[in-house]
Design a protein around this motif. Structure first.
Motif, PDB file in Angstrom:
ATOM      1  N   GLY A  50       0.872  -1.213   0.054  1.00 15.35           N
ATOM      2  CA  GLY A  50       0.091   0.085   0.080  1.00 15.35           C
ATOM      3  C   GLY A  50       0.938   1.476   0.040  1.00 15.35           C
ATOM      4  N   GLU A  51       2.017   1.109   0.493  1.00 16.68           N
ATOM      5  CA  GLU A  51       2.948   2.066   0.606  1.00 16.68           C
ATOM      6  C   GLU A  51       3.842   2.390  -0.532  1.00 16.68           C
ATOM      7  N   GLY A  52       3.659   1.248  -1.579  1.00 12.22           N
ATOM      8  CA  GLY A  52       4.509   1.376  -2.895  1.00 12.22           C
ATOM      9  C   GLY A  52       5.779   0.578  -2.764  1.00 12.22           C
ATOM     10  N   LEU A  53       5.920  -0.133  -1.796  1.00 16.23           N
ATOM     11  CA  LEU A  53       7.046  -1.121  -1.679  1.00 16.23           C
ATOM     12  C   LEU A  53       6.895  -2.328  -2.381  1.00 16.23           C
ATOM     13  N   ASP A  54       8.041  -2.972  -2.801  1.00 15.15           N
ATOM     14  CA  ASP A  54       8.022  -4.302  -3.607  1.00 15.15           C
ATOM     15  C   ASP A  54       8.321  -5.261  -2.407  1.00 15.15           C
ATOM     16  N   ALA A  55       7.398  -5.809  -2.133  1.00 15.89           N
ATOM     17  CA  ALA A  55       7.321  -6.811  -0.770  1.00 15.89           C
ATOM     18  C   ALA A  55       6.618  -8.322  -1.502  1.00 15.89           C
ATOM     19  N   GLU A  56       7.342  -9.457  -0.912  1.00 14.78           N
ATOM     20  CA  GLU A  56       6.837 -10.700  -1.321  1.00 14.78           C
ATOM     21  C   GLU A  56       6.960 -11.496  -0.092  1.00 14.78           C
ATOM     22  N   PRO A  57       6.236 -12.542  -0.177  1.00 16.77           N
ATOM     23  CA  PRO A  57       6.185 -13.682   1.009  1.00 16.77           C
ATOM     24  C   PRO A  57       7.561 -14.213   1.067  1.00 16.77           C
ATOM     25  N   PHE A  58       8.127 -14.853   2.276  1.00 16.55           N
ATOM     26  CA  PHE A  58       9.531 -15.417   2.268  1.00 16.55           C
ATOM     27  C   PHE A  58       9.144 -16.671   3.254  1.00 16.55           C
ATOM     28  N   PRO A  59       9.683 -17.745   2.906  1.00 15.58           N
ATOM     29  CA  PRO A  59       9.491 -18.775   4.033  1.00 15.58           C
ATOM     30  C   PRO A  59      10.557 -18.555   5.155  1.00 15.58           C
ATOM     31  N   THR A  60       9.801 -19.012   6.323  1.00 12.04           N
ATOM     32  CA  THR A  60      10.755 -19.293   7.501  1.00 12.04           C
ATOM     33  C   THR A  60      10.416 -20.541   8.249  1.00 12.04           C
ATOM     34  N   PRO A  61      11.676 -21.182   8.728  1.00 15.42           N
ATOM     35  CA  PRO A  61      11.637 -22.364   9.289  1.00 15.42           C
ATOM     36  C   PRO A  61      11.176 -22.396  10.826  1.00 15.42           C
TER      37      PRO A  61
END
Length: 68
Positions: A31-42
């Motif tokens: 919403g703030e215009g940032l390029d973000a994606e989900p990332f796996p975490t253990p």
């Protein structure tokens, strides 16, 4: 993951564990215009997102995620 771009991974608790969850985090960042994606975490009970961009973008992401 995008090659050749600066990035930072941010982890936080899931909604079930008292945090705000990945979906809300992605909505706030995008919403703030940032390029973000989900990332796996253990780790159980935690989720992560990866934010692409330089120093100012990362500072903005930190303000959004850690002040919510």
């Amino acid at each position: 993951m995008k090659k050749g771009m600066k990035s930072q991974v941010y982890t936080f608790f899931t909604k079930r564990e008292g945090g705000f969850g990945r979906k809300l985090a992605l909505t706030l960042l995008r919403g703030e215009g940032l390029d973000a994606e989900p990332f796996p975490t253990p780790y159980a009970g935690q989720v992560a997102v990866i934010v692409y961009g330089g120093k100012r973008v990362q500072q903005k992401a930190e303000r959004i995620l850690y002040s919510y």
